[in-house]
Every structure is written in structure tokens, then in C-alpha cells.
Design an enzyme around this catalytic site. Structure first.
Site, short mmCIF file in Angstrom:
data_model
loop_
_atom_site.label_atom_id
_atom_site.label_comp_id
_atom_site.label_asym_id
_atom_site.label_seq_id
_atom_site.Cartn_x
_atom_site.Cartn_y
_atom_site.Cartn_z
N HIS A 131 0.87 -1.18 0.00
CA HIS A 131 0.00 0.00 0.00
C HIS A 131 0.91 1.23 0.00
O HIS A 131 2.02 1.18 0.52
CB HIS A 131 -0.83 -0.05 1.29
CG HIS A 131 -1.91 0.97 1.41
ND1 HIS A 131 -1.67 2.25 1.81
CD2 HIS A 131 -3.25 0.87 1.22
CE1 HIS A 131 -2.81 2.92 1.86
NE2 HIS A 131 -3.79 2.10 1.50
N ASP A 208 2.96 -4.55 8.17
CA ASP A 208 1.73 -3.80 8.00
C ASP A 208 0.58 -4.80 8.11
O ASP A 208 0.35 -5.60 7.19
CB ASP A 208 1.77 -3.11 6.63
CG ASP A 208 0.41 -2.57 6.19
OD1 ASP A 208 -0.58 -2.81 6.89
OD2 ASP A 208 0.36 -1.92 5.14
N GLN A 211 -4.60 -5.43 6.80
CA GLN A 211 -5.57 -6.37 6.21
C GLN A 211 -5.55 -7.73 6.89
O GLN A 211 -6.22 -8.66 6.44
CB GLN A 211 -5.31 -6.53 4.71
CG GLN A 211 -5.51 -5.26 3.92
CD GLN A 211 -6.94 -4.74 3.96
OE1 GLN A 211 -7.89 -5.50 4.16
NE2 GLN A 211 -7.11 -3.44 3.78
N LYS A 234 -10.42 -1.11 10.26
CA LYS A 234 -10.45 -2.28 9.36
C LYS A 234 -10.84 -3.54 10.14
O LYS A 234 -10.80 -4.64 9.61
CB LYS A 234 -9.07 -2.50 8.74
CG LYS A 234 -8.51 -1.26 8.06
CD LYS A 234 -8.20 -1.49 6.63
CE LYS A 234 -7.45 -0.31 6.08
NZ LYS A 234 -8.06 0.20 4.86
N CYS A 372 -4.75 2.39 -3.72
CA CYS A 372 -3.52 2.90 -3.09
C CYS A 372 -2.35 1.94 -3.28
O CYS A 372 -1.49 1.81 -2.40
CB CYS A 372 -3.70 3.19 -1.60
SG CYS A 372 -4.86 4.50 -1.28
N1 PMP Z 1 -1.80 -0.83 4.53
C1 PMP Z 1 -2.77 -1.55 3.98
C2 PMP Z 1 -2.46 -2.92 3.45
C3 PMP Z 1 -4.06 -1.03 3.90
O1 PMP Z 1 -5.05 -1.73 3.34
C4 PMP Z 1 -4.32 0.28 4.40
C5 PMP Z 1 -5.69 0.91 4.29
N2 PMP Z 1 -6.29 0.75 3.06
C6 PMP Z 1 -3.26 0.96 5.00
C7 PMP Z 1 -2.01 0.39 5.04
C8 PMP Z 1 -3.47 2.31 5.61
O2 PMP Z 1 -4.28 2.19 6.72
P1 PMP Z 1 -4.92 3.47 7.40
O3 PMP Z 1 -5.57 4.24 6.29
O4 PMP Z 1 -5.92 2.92 8.37
O5 PMP Z 1 -3.83 4.22 8.04
#
Ligand code: PMP
Length: 414
Positions: A131, A208, A211, A234, A372
């Protein structure tokens, strides 16, 4: 309706759905089908209640107050820290830092650890599945410190190329930062192996877990990762709150990320001494209400249990993949052997935005675009995909509505 792959993994989806008020509404004249769970999950009533209870019952600033409300708020805030510690199986409560979410957690590590310990010529390894939140902070620190960003290539099914990773990792590698599961493709990554190989060359590892947290059992001690980030929103919790787990010995060596109230022991105009962990990293008034309500999200997941959640979501994922694949012109993107409940796809000749918009007219909420993960999309030669992501409250009947909708779009536009 009962769902099961084996008797012990049975649960009643309808009773779970009843706990989510938002699901019971019409969108564009149809029952809402919410398949945008990888972007954010919906919230059960217990989480919503916890927010209302906090603001209507014991809203107060925490930690330094000696009045009753302040003590009650502080206790509720710190109780969530203990719950998060157990959820991640961290050894110490001080290893749990409250942040706004995964993005802030990664930026904290890149900024505090990266700026302090990286030197020119050092290397950071990420993967092609990341991401933007796990790309850009590392690019920023690389630029500042003269380091090099290396990328683990991805196989056509959407898995790490581990042979390539073994070639990339070297004594120059100082940080490896990868996701536990991909938000765009759902691939569950072999993080245990990555962590071991990174540690063999003396690198530290950040995972990270955005997910993973709602789907996969997480044990930071067993994984032996150095940092692990999760986001509340999430995993059925509120937005604007998350956790950065860090090993105590590393967090102790790291300088504060932000300065201000709460993170200090003593301040004079000449010199400031910093507070102990975890407060050193929690400058200013935190997001008290959302931290308090986050505890209910952990409890919701714990009560059902990740095994039951994963079994249910796996059944949904298998079904969706089979039904979508059977449709003419549909191509599944992301077919890793181990996946969380995310299915990306494209329809040849139809833009993902058009698919998303047309599905919305039938009450089906999916996400479209690059999610993203622009470099990942580019590696597949795509601008974006349609992504359906499933949660514990979704059903096979809802997947039928998705596939019926996709089928109609194909017939209408082709
Ligand atoms: N990493 C991953 C794999 C994500 O799916 C997301 C959110 N789409 C993020 C990081 C960022 O998370 P947040 O917007 O809650 O900071």
C-alpha cells in the site's frame, strides 16, 4: 442461516448481521450489499454504544486528572491497551502505542527509527504488493538519508517471489517492511520466513497488518517481528485509531516522534526529559473516545474467534471466485494460494469505475481503482481493478447479487 465448514466452526450469520445497524438499509432501492470491507468495515452496535457511553458518561482528559471522570476515562483508555496487548500477544503493555492507524504507525517508525539509525548506503526492502502507506514513508527517509529502496518482485498470482527476496537481502539491508496480507489482491504473505531471513542479516522488520487484523491470528512474539501495525477501522472498530506494536528494547532506543504534552517527564527552557514507554510516543491529547470504543471491536472479534471468522470468509471467497470466474470476460486478479477475503477482478473492455457505478445502482458497494497500490497495478499492466472484499457479516446470497450485477453489466455493455 447457519454457516459452517465443520460443526465447531458454525455460527449464525443472521445474528451477527443484527449487530450492525448500517447493514439494514436500502441503497438505490435495493438492500445494501457492503463489499468494501478492505477499505473500512462496518461497526457493531457495541462499538457505537461505547462511543456514545464515553461522551455521555465519562468524557474527560486522561492521565493527569485526579477527579472521578478523569480516572474513569484513564482506566477505560488503558484497558484497551491491555486488550490490544493480548490480541497481538505482546509481551509488555508498554509495547502498545496508540496511533491514528497503520499510516501513522509506519511513519512513526520510518521517522524515529529510520532517521536515527539509517546511514548512507543502507537498504530498505519492501514488496511489490505494498500500500502507498508502506512505500512513501520509506521513500522519504531514503531520500533524506541516502539509502536505497529495494522491492521484492511479485509472481503473476500475486505472491512474493521468495527466491528474488533471498537475493535482495544482504548485510546492507537494515529494514524490511511488508504487509501481512495485501489489500488489493488478498494474498497472505510468508512473513514468518521473511522475518527470519531479515533477522539473519541483522535487519529489523515492520509488518503492516492492516488487512490481517480482522482475519488472521496474530502473535507478535511467535512471529518475532520488530514492529506490527493495525488500524481499528479495518477490524470493526472506530476510524482514527490504531496500534503500533514495537519491541520494547527498540522503542526504548528510539527518539520521540512528536513533541508536546504527555510525552515529557520534565520541561525547562534549556532541556526536556522524555516520558517512559508508551507515553514517549503519545504526544498530546489522544483519541480517547475511539481508543475506548476500540476495545469493543477487539472483544467482538475475540468472541466469534478468528478460526470461525476465517472459515466463513474463506467459504465466501471461494464461492465468489468460482462464480465470477464463470462469467464471460471476467478476469480474476490475485490468485495466491493463501488469501484473506479479497477478490479483485476486471471485465475486459469495461472500465472498473463503470462497473463500480453500475453495481452501486443495484445497492452493491465495491471499490474500484488502484486501491492505493499504484506500483502493484502497474506491474499487472492495469490502471485499477474492481475489488470485492468480504467480512464476517456477508453472505453467499449477497455474492449472488454481485455476480448477477456483473453479468448484467457484461450483457448491457458488450
Ligand atoms: N496498509 C494496507 C495494506 C491497507 O489496506 C491500508 C488501508 N487501506 C493501509 C495500510 C493504511 O491504513 P490506514 O488508512 O488505516 O492508516
Amino acid at each position: 442461516m447457519e454457516v459452517a465448514t465443520s460443526t465447531s466452526l458454525k455460527f449464525d450469520v443472521e445474528s451477527v448481521r443484527k449487530q450492525f445497524p448500517i447493514l439494514h438499509q436500502k441503497v438505490n432501492g435495493h438492500d445494501l450489499v457492503y463489499f468494501d470491507n478492505a477499505a473500512t468495515t462496518q461497526k457493531p452496535q457495541v462499538v457505537i454504544h461505547a462511543l456514545v457511553d464515553y461522551y455521555s458518561g465519562f468524557n474527560a482528559n486522561i492521565h493527569r486528572g485526579i477527579h472521578t471522570l478523569a480516572e474513569k476515562a484513564t482506566k477505560a483508555f488503558e484497558d484497551t491497551r491491555k486488550t490490544a496487548q493480548h490480541f497481538l500477544n505482546a509481551q509488555h503493555t508498554e509495547e502498545i502505542i496508540f496511533v491514528r492507524g497503520v499510516t501513522e504507525g509506519i511513519n512513526l517508525v520510518a521517522s524515529s527509527y529510520g532517521r536515527t539509525f539509517l546511514k548512507q548506503g543502507d537498504e530498505i526492502i519492501i514488496s511489490g504488493l505494498e500500500h502507498h502507506s508502506n512505500i512513501v514513508p520509506w521513500q522519504m527517509v531514503c531520500e533524506e538519508k541516502g539509502c536505497r529502496l529495494q522491492v521484492i518482485p511479485i509472481t503473476p498470482s500475486g505472491e512474493f517471489d521468495m527466491v528474488a527476496f533471498e537475493k535482495l537481502v544482504s548485510p546492507k539491508t537494515k529494514i524490511v517492511a511488508v504487509n501481512h496480507a495485501s489489500n488489493s489482491l488478498g494474498s497472505i504473505n510468508p512473513i514468518k520466513e521473511v522475518i527470519q531471513k531479515a533477522h539473519d542479516v541483522g535487519a529489523i522488520v515492520l509488518i503492516d497488518g492492516a488487512q490481517a487484523a480482522a482475519h488472521i491470528e496474530i502473535d507478535v512474539q511467535q512471529l518475532d517481528c520488530d514492529f506490527y501495525c493495525i488500524s481499528g477501522h479495518k477490524m470493526y472498530g472506530p476510524t482514527g485509531v490504531g496500534v503500533l506494536y514495537g519491541k520494547k528494547e527498540l522503542l526504548e532506543k528510539m527518539p520521540p516522534y512528536m513533541g508536546g504534552g504527555e510525552m515529557i517527564k520534565n520541561v525547562t527552557f534549556e532541556r526536556t526529559t522524555y516520558n517512559e514507554l508508551p507515553y514517549k510516543f503519545e504526544a498530546g491529547t489522544p483519541n480517547i473516545a475511539d481508543v475506548v470504543a476500540f476495545r469493543e471491536a477487539f472483544a467482538f472479534i475475540n468472541e466469534l474467534g478468528k478460526a470461525k471468522i476465517a472459515a466463513h470468509e474463506h467459504t465466501l471467497l471461494q464461492y465468489a471466485a468460482k462464480e465470477l470466474k464463470a462469467l464471460k470476460c471476467v478476469r480474476l486478479i490475485g490468485t495466491a494460494s493463501e488469501k484473506v477475503s479479497v477478490q479483485s477482478f476486471i471485465i475486459d473492455g469495461i472500465h472498473p469505475f463503470d462497473v463500480g457505478q453500475m453495481l452501486d445502482t443495484r445497492g452493491v458497494a465495491v471499490r474500484t481503482g488502484h486501491h492505493c497500490t499504484q506500483p502493484l497495478m502497474e506491474s499487472f499492466g492495469l490502471e485499477g481493478t474492481v475489488r470485492a472484499s468480504f467480512a464476517v457479516y456477508n453472505t453467499k446470497e449477497e455474492i449472488d447479487k454481485l455476480t448477477e450485477g456483473v453479468d448484467r453489466i457484461i450483457k448491457f455493455l458488450k
